[in-house]
Design an enzyme around this catalytic site. Structure first.
Site, short mmCIF file in Angstrom:
data_model
loop_
_atom_site.label_atom_id
_atom_site.label_comp_id
_atom_site.label_asym_id
_atom_site.label_seq_id
_atom_site.Cartn_x
_atom_site.Cartn_y
_atom_site.Cartn_z
N TYR A 201 0.69 -1.28 -0.13
CA TYR A 201 0.09 0.01 -0.07
C TYR A 201 0.76 1.26 0.05
O TYR A 201 2.01 1.38 0.35
CB TYR A 201 -0.87 -0.02 1.20
CG TYR A 201 -0.54 0.21 2.46
CD1 TYR A 201 -0.27 1.77 3.05
CD2 TYR A 201 0.16 -0.89 3.38
CE1 TYR A 201 0.32 1.81 4.13
CE2 TYR A 201 0.40 -0.48 4.54
CZ TYR A 201 0.75 0.91 4.98
OH TYR A 201 1.09 0.87 6.27
N CYS A 202 0.26 2.27 -0.46
CA CYS A 202 0.69 3.78 -0.46
C CYS A 202 -0.33 4.69 0.39
O CYS A 202 -1.09 4.20 0.72
CB CYS A 202 1.40 4.14 -1.91
SG CYS A 202 0.21 4.19 -2.94
N TRP A 203 -0.27 5.95 -0.12
CA TRP A 203 -1.17 6.86 0.43
C TRP A 203 -2.48 6.68 -0.12
O TRP A 203 -3.42 6.49 0.73
CB TRP A 203 -0.71 8.07 0.34
CG TRP A 203 -1.81 9.26 0.46
CD1 TRP A 203 -2.06 10.32 -0.37
CD2 TRP A 203 -2.52 9.58 1.44
NE1 TRP A 203 -2.91 11.29 0.11
CE2 TRP A 203 -3.31 10.61 1.60
CE3 TRP A 203 -2.34 8.80 2.79
CZ2 TRP A 203 -3.94 10.98 2.63
CZ3 TRP A 203 -3.36 9.29 3.71
CH2 TRP A 203 -4.14 10.42 3.70
N TYR B 118 -3.57 3.79 2.27
CA TYR B 118 -3.60 3.89 3.61
C TYR B 118 -4.69 5.16 4.03
O TYR B 118 -5.37 5.14 5.04
CB TYR B 118 -2.27 4.70 4.14
CG TYR B 118 -2.24 5.24 5.71
CD1 TYR B 118 -2.15 4.55 6.61
CD2 TYR B 118 -2.25 6.72 6.00
CE1 TYR B 118 -2.04 4.77 7.91
CE2 TYR B 118 -2.16 6.95 7.15
CZ TYR B 118 -2.23 6.01 8.07
OH TYR B 118 -2.07 6.42 9.47
#
Length: 351
Positions: free
Chosen positions: A103-105, A132
């Protein structure tokens, strides 16, 4: 819904983003550092997507092998904390057979790029849809979903041994959440002594949401009575408001025993200069003159008298206001002289 399967999560955001807050247990393997991320963001705004992507690839290219090896090495050596998180399953297209989640932002290019690379190398993984940001939305919703009857708060004057009781109850498989442990602070002006640094507000909320999920909702969750602020952190407002309306189990301990508890837990092994600094933080509540008197007692070595005065002149007065309010509201459902067997018997019958 519980996953039923362990999941491994990798956070590919910058280390600064990760420190602000992350999914508990996630390993941080950044695709970009903060400066590189800022550079690409500025380039995107000034020149458009194509040049930003070109520059991104130029920066990321030399890192790909080390990122791949870091994920493989960590996975092989079990450095990940395994999670039980229903939100991960809901946001992943596939499932139960794929334990690795990236995952990233916002579930954008960073996590998509790493996911594609790992899948190309036959390391099966999924991208967390919404990233996130989506996880944080889930976290905040958890605090709005509880009713007062789903919680039971252990209450009592400062020094009554409430935290010790929580620890004992948890060891006996009661559904307990220790907010002070999650916050790395014991709540009072002395609460940071001998505690590790506090997490960020986001991380505190993330950990609390995970605890609530893991405990489930079969029996009332047992917590310690707190003010909304614990050190520099705040209990999420909707959850605190629910706690504030919940039934209370009152621990009625003698003043002498409470003084002894505080002396043993905070005072005995703490240097006087640190204690003096904490007393000065009470000046706005007690006034300058009383703080001077307390400091004189502290420096004279009459430490238990010092503790007794702080309880009598500050903490007990603050607590009595909330005690009377809860008594009038009928929230005090049980009171005990800290008899552990008696409390356990009552909990078995009531919860």
């Amino acid at each position: 819904m519980s996953l039923g399967h362990s999941r491994i999560t990798v956070d590919v955001r910058t280390s600064e983003e990760y420190k602000t807050g992350h999914i508990p247990g996630a390993l941080n393997i950044p695709l970009l550092n903060e400066e590189e991320r800022a550079e690409i963001g500025i380039l995107y705004k000034k020149t458009g997507r194509e040049k930003a992507l070109d520059r991104g690839l130029e920066i990321i290219g030399p890192k790909l092998y080390s990122i791949y090896k870091a994920i493989v090495t960590a996975s092989d050596s079990n450095q990940f904390e395994l999670l039980r998180h229903s939100e991960l399953l809901r946001h992943c297209e596939q499932s139960e057979a794929i334990p690795l989640i990236i995952y990233c932002w916002r579930g954008g290019l960073r996590s998509r790029f790493v996911t594609s690379m790992l899948n190309f190398m036959d390391l099966r993984c999924n991208q967390l849809e919404g990233g996130y940001k989506s996880y944080r939305r889930w976290v905040l919703k958890q605090f709005e979903s509880y009713k007062p009857e789903e919680l039971l708060v252990i209450d009592g004057f400062t020094g009554s041994g409430k935290t010790k009781l929580l620890i004992e109850l948890k060891a006996n498989d009661y559904p307990v959440i220790d907010l002070e442990a999650l916050a790395s602070h014991k709540g009072s002006v002395f609460g940071d002594i001998s505690s590790p640094p506090q997490p960020t507000q986001q991380q505190f909320e993330n950990s609390l949401a995970e605890e609530l999920l893991n405990i489930g909702r079969v029996r009332p969750i047992i917590l310690e009575g707190e003010s909304r602020r614990i050190g520099f952190l705040q209990i999420p407002k909707p959850f605190f408001e629910t706690m504030d309306k919940a039934s209370r189990l009152m621990i009625d301990e003698t003043l002498e025993k409470r003084v002894e508890n505080i002396y043993e837990e905070y005072i005995k092994s703490t240097p006087q200069d640190i204690l003096a600094d904490r007393v000065l933080k009470l000046e706005k509540h007690l006034g300058r003159e009383r703080c001077k008197e307390l400091l004189a007692e502290l420096h004279s070595g009459d430490v238990k008298v010092f503790v007794k005065r702080i309880l009598n002149e500050h903490y007990d007065k603050v607590y009595m206001k909330s005690y009377k309010r809860r008594q009038d509201a009928g929230q005090l459902v049980y009171s005990s002289r800290n008899d552990r067997e008696e409390i356990s018997n009552w909990l078995r019958e009531s919860c």
